[in-house]
Design a protein around this motif. Structure first.
Motif, mmCIF file in Angstrom:
data_model
loop_
_atom_site.group_PDB
_atom_site.id
_atom_site.type_symbol
_atom_site.label_atom_id
_atom_site.label_comp_id
_atom_site.label_asym_id
_atom_site.label_seq_id
_atom_site.Cartn_x
_atom_site.Cartn_y
_atom_site.Cartn_z
ATOM 1 N N ILE A 99 0.867 -1.235 0.161
ATOM 2 C CA ILE A 99 0.097 -0.146 -0.060
ATOM 3 C C ILE A 99 1.017 1.314 -0.127
ATOM 4 N N ALA A 100 0.813 1.997 -1.105
ATOM 5 C CA ALA A 100 1.469 3.236 -1.275
ATOM 6 C C ALA A 100 0.605 4.249 -2.057
ATOM 7 N N SER A 101 -0.459 4.625 -1.336
ATOM 8 C CA SER A 101 -1.464 5.463 -1.850
ATOM 9 C C SER A 101 -1.030 6.821 -1.760
ATOM 10 N N ASN A 102 -1.722 7.752 -2.416
ATOM 11 C CA ASN A 102 -1.732 9.422 -2.283
ATOM 12 C C ASN A 102 -2.158 9.740 -0.908
ATOM 13 N N TYR A 103 -1.673 10.615 -0.272
ATOM 14 C CA TYR A 103 -2.237 11.206 0.814
ATOM 15 C C TYR A 103 -1.567 12.463 1.215
ATOM 16 N N VAL A 104 -2.081 13.229 2.122
ATOM 17 C CA VAL A 104 -1.491 14.384 2.658
ATOM 18 C C VAL A 104 -1.672 14.299 4.202
ATOM 19 N N ALA A 105 -0.526 14.803 4.689
ATOM 20 C CA ALA A 105 -0.661 14.569 6.301
ATOM 21 C C ALA A 105 -0.035 15.868 6.954
ATOM 22 N N CYS A 106 -0.552 16.078 7.831
ATOM 23 C CA CYS A 106 -0.106 17.176 9.023
ATOM 24 C C CYS A 106 0.524 16.628 10.109
ATOM 25 N N ALA A 107 1.821 16.409 9.970
ATOM 26 C CA ALA A 107 2.472 15.565 11.138
ATOM 27 C C ALA A 107 4.040 15.414 10.832
ATOM 28 N N PRO A 108 4.657 15.212 12.040
ATOM 29 C CA PRO A 108 6.105 15.187 12.037
ATOM 30 C C PRO A 108 6.778 13.750 11.370
ATOM 31 N N TYR A 109 7.849 14.070 10.846
ATOM 32 C CA TYR A 109 8.377 12.962 10.316
ATOM 33 C C TYR A 109 9.874 13.291 10.204
ATOM 34 N N LYS A 110 10.659 12.072 10.058
ATOM 35 C CA LYS A 110 11.991 12.058 10.056
ATOM 36 C C LYS A 110 12.628 12.551 11.417
ATOM 37 N N LEU A 111 12.073 11.975 12.529
ATOM 38 C CA LEU A 111 12.388 12.404 14.042
ATOM 39 C C LEU A 111 13.962 12.504 14.024
ATOM 40 N N VAL A 112 14.774 11.413 13.646
ATOM 41 C CA VAL A 112 16.170 11.313 13.912
ATOM 42 C C VAL A 112 16.925 12.575 13.436
ATOM 43 N N ASN A 113 16.351 13.273 12.554
ATOM 44 C CA ASN A 113 17.024 14.142 11.738
ATOM 45 C C ASN A 113 17.527 15.558 12.425
ATOM 46 N N GLY A 114 16.734 15.821 13.713
ATOM 47 C CA GLY A 114 17.135 16.899 14.562
ATOM 48 C C GLY A 114 16.337 17.946 14.064
ATOM 49 N N ASP A 115 16.010 18.868 15.033
ATOM 50 C CA ASP A 115 15.068 19.992 15.060
ATOM 51 C C ASP A 115 15.110 21.007 13.923
ATOM 52 N N GLU A 116 16.140 20.835 13.134
ATOM 53 C CA GLU A 116 16.403 21.868 11.993
ATOM 54 C C GLU A 116 16.017 20.978 10.728
ATOM 55 N N LYS A 117 16.031 19.715 10.754
ATOM 56 C CA LYS A 117 15.637 18.884 9.607
ATOM 57 C C LYS A 117 14.506 18.051 9.434
ATOM 58 N N PHE A 118 13.880 17.962 10.561
ATOM 59 C CA PHE A 118 12.904 16.947 10.541
ATOM 60 C C PHE A 118 11.575 17.923 9.994
ATOM 61 N N SER A 119 10.547 17.177 9.465
ATOM 62 C CA SER A 119 9.447 17.641 8.491
ATOM 63 C C SER A 119 8.151 17.560 9.605
ATOM 64 N N THR A 120 7.254 18.815 9.181
ATOM 65 C CA THR A 120 6.246 18.994 9.883
ATOM 66 C C THR A 120 4.850 18.760 9.078
#
Length: 526
Positions: free
Chosen positions: A422-443
């Motif tokens: 399953i790799a469907s289209n979607y939009v998310a308001c959510a954090p992602y890539k938490l290991v990358n650090g405050d300046e690089k993780f996504s929201t």
């Protein structure tokens, strides 16, 4: 699971990157469990031993175009005077491979006159203690990539009077993007413990320092991919499903594996006269017509829109809200285990946990190639506009790049179903890539046509236990506006009707290993 059933929540429903998948699966490549190779058919004759990661290893895939590591195709270009022994394993780094039974097999059988082709790099980049090696250190420096390759593989081969061959990693396919940075294995820092650097350069330097043969697959595949372009290179890679949007931009298919294997054999044969005598001069060259072969067992999946009559038996919720867990969640038995996933309604608050109540089990994921998520959702007409808001308060969370939680609007819905494609289209308001650090993780992020587009944070901090953040997701036509905390609004444009033409699915989600309370949940439909 026993759920607290309160009607107040239902009343809140009122009518009225770019990170475009440069590292599609390899960004967080799963360490797959495979049967170890403890014996080989014959200890005599010239052996071509292969060690490496998933870009080298064998697979057993249900994909439309299954994955093939280039190690599976080396034999095609050799005579029967040589036998390929492919010990490579998916998800392993040069460091973690040494803990495997396959490494013990290498040490047991590698002998004088054999060859050892070494193809690591993709997973040495991972910000994980078990797999990471530092690309910057010298071969004498413990913990460095050079040291790992030299001590565990080159020295072993030389001591046995076998011939080692270093291969730089193949590029990750980068549709629409330049071949630079992470896709050519030049990585950024991932915190103080995981410095970034140039992994192919480290291999090139090590080859020069030790006078070991080098096949620069990074340079070769980069040149090939830049020459051929996106429309041609998509044919070299595995497809999870029957559409090219499902392409796995890290792993090769049968055709692509043959192309890369030919590169390895031809380049090394130019450097080594003894090996050149093992090359089959009559071997057929890779050809799309012959080698781009789909899986005969693949069946184009049928899709049936969600019906309340088929609602989850795992979660008790108040209509029109429903619960489910689906996708790549480690197996049907794991998503059906009440200790792994929970959705509890409590007034205007919804408590969700994924990966056990204390977020200790890392199952499910948000990833470039497929997802495994728990979702609390409503089914709306595809043409409906809406605004969904909630405040998310984290109670437990694992620091992992596949962890996420928040609001999501998606094309399709599956009820309590394990499916790793399953790799469907979607939009998310959510954090992602938490290991990358405050300046690089996504929201926030979006999957569209097989590509994961990520918006980096500017001022937010990586969520931890106790973090509370207001979230908002609004749809107007095909435009989605998301707002994470105090971050600026971000807009995404995508038509979420590729699979389900009639409905859209919107709600709260949790993925991998996180416990979160969603309060003040409100869905307003226009």
């Amino acid at each position: 699971m026993k759920k607290l059933l309160l009607a107040g929540l239902a009343l809140l429903a009122t009518a009225s990157f770019t990170f475009a998948q440069d590292a599609k699966t390899a960004a967080n490549e799963k360490v797959e469990k495979v049967d170890p190779i403890t014996e080989i058919a014959s200890a005599t004759g010239i052996k071509i031993f292969m060690v490496g990661d998933s870009t080298v290893s064998a697979f057993h895939d249900p994909y439309y175009y299954p994955r093939f590591g280039y190690g599976t195709k080396i034999q095609h270009f050799l005579t029967d005077k040589a036998e390929v022994v492919n010990l490579a394993m998916s998800g392993r780094s040069s460091k973690s491979f040494t803990t495997e039974a396959n490494y013990e097999t290498l040490k047991k059988y590698l002998k004088k006159g054999d060859y050892l082709i070494i193809g690591f790099g993709h997973n040495d980049e991972k910000a994980e203690e078990a797999r990471y090696t530092n690309p910057n250190g010298a071969k004498e420096d413990a913990g460095s990539f050079k040291n790992s390759l030299y001590e565990s593989y080159i020295k072993l081969a030389l001591e046995r009077k076998a011939t080692p061959v270093l291969c730089t990693p193949i590029v990750r396919r980068a549709p629409g993007k330049a071949y630079e940075g992470a896709v050519v294995h030049v990585t950024a820092d991932q915190g103080a413990d995981f410095p970034g650097g140039d992994y192919p350069k480290a291999i090139r330097e090590l080859a020069s320092e030790t006078k070991v043969a080098l096949v620069d697959l990074t340079a070769k595949t980069k040149a090939l991919y830049e020459e051929k372009g996106d429309d041609e290179t998509v044919k070299y890679h595995a497809w999870l499903k029957h559409t090219k949007q499902s392409v796995d931009n890290t792993h090769l298919n049968n055709y692509g594996a043959l192309i890369v294997a030919q590169m390895v054999v031809q380049d090394f044969a130019r450097q080594n006269k003894k090996f050149a005598k093992l090359v089959n001069k009559n071997a057929r060259a890779p050809a799309e017509a012959d080698d781009l072969v789909q899986n005969e067992d693949y069946v184009i999946p049928a899709y049936t829109p969600f019906s309340p009559a088929a609602a989850s038996t795992l979660f008790e919720t108040t209509a029109p809200w429903y619960g489910t867990v689906f996708g790549d969640c480690g197996g049907q038995e794991k998503l059906a285990n009440a200790d792994n996933y929970s959705i509890i309604e409590n007034g205007a608050t919804v408590t969700m946990w994924a990966g056990s109540k204390d977020a200790k089990k890392q199952i499910g994921k948000i990833a470039a190639a497929s997802d495994g998520i728990e979702m609390y959702f409503q089914q709306l007409p595809a043409n409906a506009d809406f605004t969904l808001t909630a405040t998310a308060t984290v109670t437990a969370i694992a620091k992992n790049n596949q962890v996420s939680f928040g609001l999501m609007a998606r094309d399709d819905m599956y009820i309590d179903s394990y499916n790793n494609t399953i790799a469907s289209n979607y939009v998310a308001c959510a954090p992602y890539k938490l290991v990358n650090g405050d300046e690089k993780f996504s929201t926030s992020f979006m999957r569209k046509d097989g590509a994961l587009t990520v918006t980096k944070t500017k001022g937010a901090t990586v969520p931890s236990a106790g973090t509370a953040v207001p979230l908002s997701l609004t749809k107007k036509g095909t435009v989605y506006t998301v707002k994470y905390g105090d971050e600026p609004e971000v807009t995404y444009e995508v038509d979420l009707t590729e699979i389900d033409k009639s409905y859209i699915y919107v709600g709260l989600f949790a993925a991998r290993a996180v416990n979160v309370d969603f309060s003040n949940v409100k869905l307003t439909v226009n």
